[in-house]
Design an enzyme around this catalytic site. Structure first.
Site, short mmCIF file in Angstrom:
data_model
loop_
_atom_site.label_atom_id
_atom_site.label_comp_id
_atom_site.label_asym_id
_atom_site.label_seq_id
_atom_site.Cartn_x
_atom_site.Cartn_y
_atom_site.Cartn_z
N GLU A 121 53.85 68.25 20.56
CA GLU A 121 53.28 69.59 20.67
C GLU A 121 52.74 70.06 19.32
O GLU A 121 53.22 69.64 18.27
CB GLU A 121 54.36 70.57 21.15
CG GLU A 121 54.79 70.26 22.57
CD GLU A 121 55.92 71.14 23.06
OE1 GLU A 121 55.93 71.47 24.24
OE2 GLU A 121 56.81 71.48 22.26
N CYS B 113 63.15 63.51 17.11
CA CYS B 113 63.63 63.59 15.72
C CYS B 113 65.04 63.05 15.65
O CYS B 113 65.86 63.30 16.53
CB CYS B 113 63.59 65.03 15.23
SG CYS B 113 64.09 65.19 13.50
N CYS C 224 69.45 68.53 14.28
CA CYS C 224 69.92 69.86 13.89
C CYS C 224 70.40 70.55 15.17
O CYS C 224 69.72 70.49 16.21
CB CYS C 224 68.81 70.66 13.21
SG CYS C 224 68.15 69.79 11.77
N CYS D 207 68.20 72.92 17.39
CA CYS D 207 66.81 72.51 17.59
C CYS D 207 66.66 71.64 18.85
O CYS D 207 67.36 70.63 19.01
CB CYS D 207 66.33 71.74 16.37
SG CYS D 207 64.70 71.04 16.59
N GLY E 236 59.80 66.66 14.61
CA GLY E 236 60.02 65.59 13.64
C GLY E 236 60.26 66.07 12.23
O GLY E 236 59.99 67.21 11.88
N GLU E 237 60.84 65.17 11.43
CA GLU E 237 61.07 65.41 10.00
C GLU E 237 59.93 64.70 9.26
O GLU E 237 59.89 63.46 9.19
CB GLU E 237 62.44 64.85 9.62
CG GLU E 237 62.66 64.57 8.14
CD GLU E 237 62.56 65.80 7.24
OE1 GLU E 237 63.25 66.80 7.48
OE2 GLU E 237 61.78 65.75 6.27
N SER F 278 57.85 70.83 6.02
CA SER F 278 59.18 71.42 6.10
C SER F 278 60.20 70.28 6.19
O SER F 278 60.07 69.40 7.04
CB SER F 278 59.27 72.28 7.35
OG SER F 278 60.57 72.76 7.52
N THR G 172 69.68 76.99 5.31
CA THR G 172 70.40 77.60 6.42
C THR G 172 71.86 78.00 6.13
O THR G 172 72.38 78.91 6.75
CB THR G 172 70.28 76.73 7.70
OG1 THR G 172 68.90 76.73 8.05
CG2 THR G 172 71.08 77.22 8.87
N ASP H 263 64.65 83.92 12.41
CA ASP H 263 65.63 84.11 13.49
C ASP H 263 65.78 82.82 14.28
O ASP H 263 64.78 82.19 14.64
CB ASP H 263 65.14 85.17 14.48
CG ASP H 263 65.21 86.57 13.90
OD1 ASP H 263 65.46 86.72 12.69
OD2 ASP H 263 65.02 87.51 14.69
N CYS I 42 60.12 78.23 16.31
CA CYS I 42 60.79 77.22 15.49
C CYS I 42 62.03 76.71 16.23
O CYS I 42 62.83 77.51 16.70
CB CYS I 42 61.24 77.82 14.16
SG CYS I 42 59.87 78.27 13.12
S1 SF4 Z 1 62.60 68.74 14.17
FE1 SF4 Z 1 63.31 69.72 12.26
S2 SF4 Z 1 64.83 71.24 12.91
FE2 SF4 Z 1 64.51 69.83 14.65
S3 SF4 Z 1 66.11 68.26 14.48
FE3 SF4 Z 1 64.31 67.50 13.38
S4 SF4 Z 1 64.57 68.14 11.25
FE4 SF4 Z 1 65.99 69.35 12.49
#
Ligand code: SF4
Length: 358
Positions: free
Chosen positions: A92, A113, A117, A120, A160-161, A192, A217, A289, A333
């Site tokens: 997306e 990913c 987290c 997420c 993704g990271e 990010s 965080t 948030d 997010c």
């Molecule tokens: S996409 Fe970003 S926030 Fe989500 S699990 Fe991966 S690193 Fe964490």
């Protein structure tokens, strides 16, 4: 030869043996990225591209695309694009409106990913694969093609990271910044990261012109580990040293992303932990948030947030609240999971040539 996968020097290496001048190579590159050509024929017939080069491209080049499965628009103007890749998997991208003037596009760098987290939705999918450069760039190409305002920024904050797909994301950013590519300013391109320390160090060493945003965080290690499992592999002291190095080398404030979670990380002790952790490091804090469709984590109440902002004054650093929009379409997010719900389904340009006025 996939024209969307090639950097300008790589394209030059292919076309210069055919006698193409650097200007011709730039014209071909610009036809693909700056003008968003839809077919190799369109690239081959771009102005100033000699017939010999055009014929070569027609014989050897391809211009693959992601397929837009759906576009959904939220009440706040955020539009989420769901793509199917011919290489497998769905990702997306989100078109973010900025003051009715321009757009920033949030892109994905991986299918799923690995970092898991806890707040997420992408993390719950697990890691499927890294996107290739062209799959990242095609998200921008397709969103831009339907945009009624200029695209001035790209944030790698989607699925993704990005630093775990280091090579392809950097290649994509270089094309985004190239004046014959997308012409987006380097400081308007942001990666990010949840805190992959070796990649942050490498990034700082290599001196790229793009920005990093660090997802912290919580500056209390036990709390951070509860929501960001990467804390167990790359603990806070290591991450903070890497951020210090980044900020010192670049002489800029490090952007600290802080996902605000009700009843969890918004107390006085949380602000004091941030102060102690980042003592002597220039930072700015972005409060976001939490949006957790599972309901496990709740966003802060206005009172909680306001009290936390008061506590954060001890940092003597800029603190901003980042709006995380498109909640009802799963575009906020932490909610990207290749889902289809909410908002208004926006027809594609085949039925409607432009999104203007929608
Ligand atoms: S996409 Fe970003 S926030 Fe989500 S699990 Fe991966 S690193 Fe964490």
């Amino acid at each position: 030869m996939n024209l969307k996968q090639l950097s300008l020097p790589e394209l030059e290496a292919v076309l210069s043996p055919l006698g193409a001048s650097p200007t011709v190579v730039r014209k071909v590159f610009a036809a693909v990225f700056a003008h968003g050509a839809r077919s190799v024929d369109e690239v081959a017939s771009a102005p100033q591209v000699p017939r010999r080069v055009g014929d070569y491209l027609k014989a050897h080049a391809e211009l693959p695309s992601l397929q837009v499965v759906e576009r959904r628009k939220a009440d706040d103007g955020f539009v989420k694009y769901l793509f199917d890749s011919p290489l497998g998997g769905r990702v997306e991208a989100v078109r973010i409106p900025i003051f009715d003037e321009k757009y920033v596009i949030c892109v994905s760098s991986q299918v799923g990913c690995a970092l898991a987290c806890d707040f997420c939705m992408t993390g719950k999918l697990g890691f499927k694969r890294n996107l290739q450069t062209w799959e990242i760039l095609d998200q921008v190409l397709q969103v831009r093609a339907e945009a009624d305002r200029p695209v001035r920024g790209v944030v790698f904050m989607g699925m993704g990271e990005p630093l775990l797909n280091y090579k392809e994301t950097l290649r994509a950013a270089d094309v985004l910044r190239n004046p014959s590519g997308f012409s987006i300013a380097g400081d308007a391109i942001t990666f990010s990261t949840a805190g992959h320390v070796p990649a942050i160090r490498r990034y700082t060493r290599e001196g790229h012109p793009y920005r990093l945003a660090f997802s912290v965080t919580s500056a209390i290690p036990e709390k951070r580990a509860q929501v960001l499992p990467i804390e167990k592999t790359h603990p806070l002291p290591e991450l903070i040293e890497a951020i210090r190095e980044y900020s010192t080398v670049r002489r800029e404030r490090a952007m600290i992303a802080y996902v605000a979670i009700s009843g969890f990380n918004l107390g006085r002790e949380d602000a004091e932990a941030l102060k102690a952790a980042f003592e002597g490091i220039p930072i700015k804090v972005d409060l976001i948030d939490v949006t957790d469709p599972t309901g496990k984590y709740l966003p802060p109440t206005p009172e909680e947030l306001s009290a936390f902002r008061d506590h954060l004054q001890i940092l003597k650093s800029p603190v901003a609240r980042r709006y995380s929009g498109g909640k009802e379409i799963g575009a906020a997010c932490g909610t990207l999971a290749a889902t289809q719900y909410g908002g208004t389904v926006v027809p594609g340009p085949a039925r409607e040539p432009s999104l203007s006025g929608t």
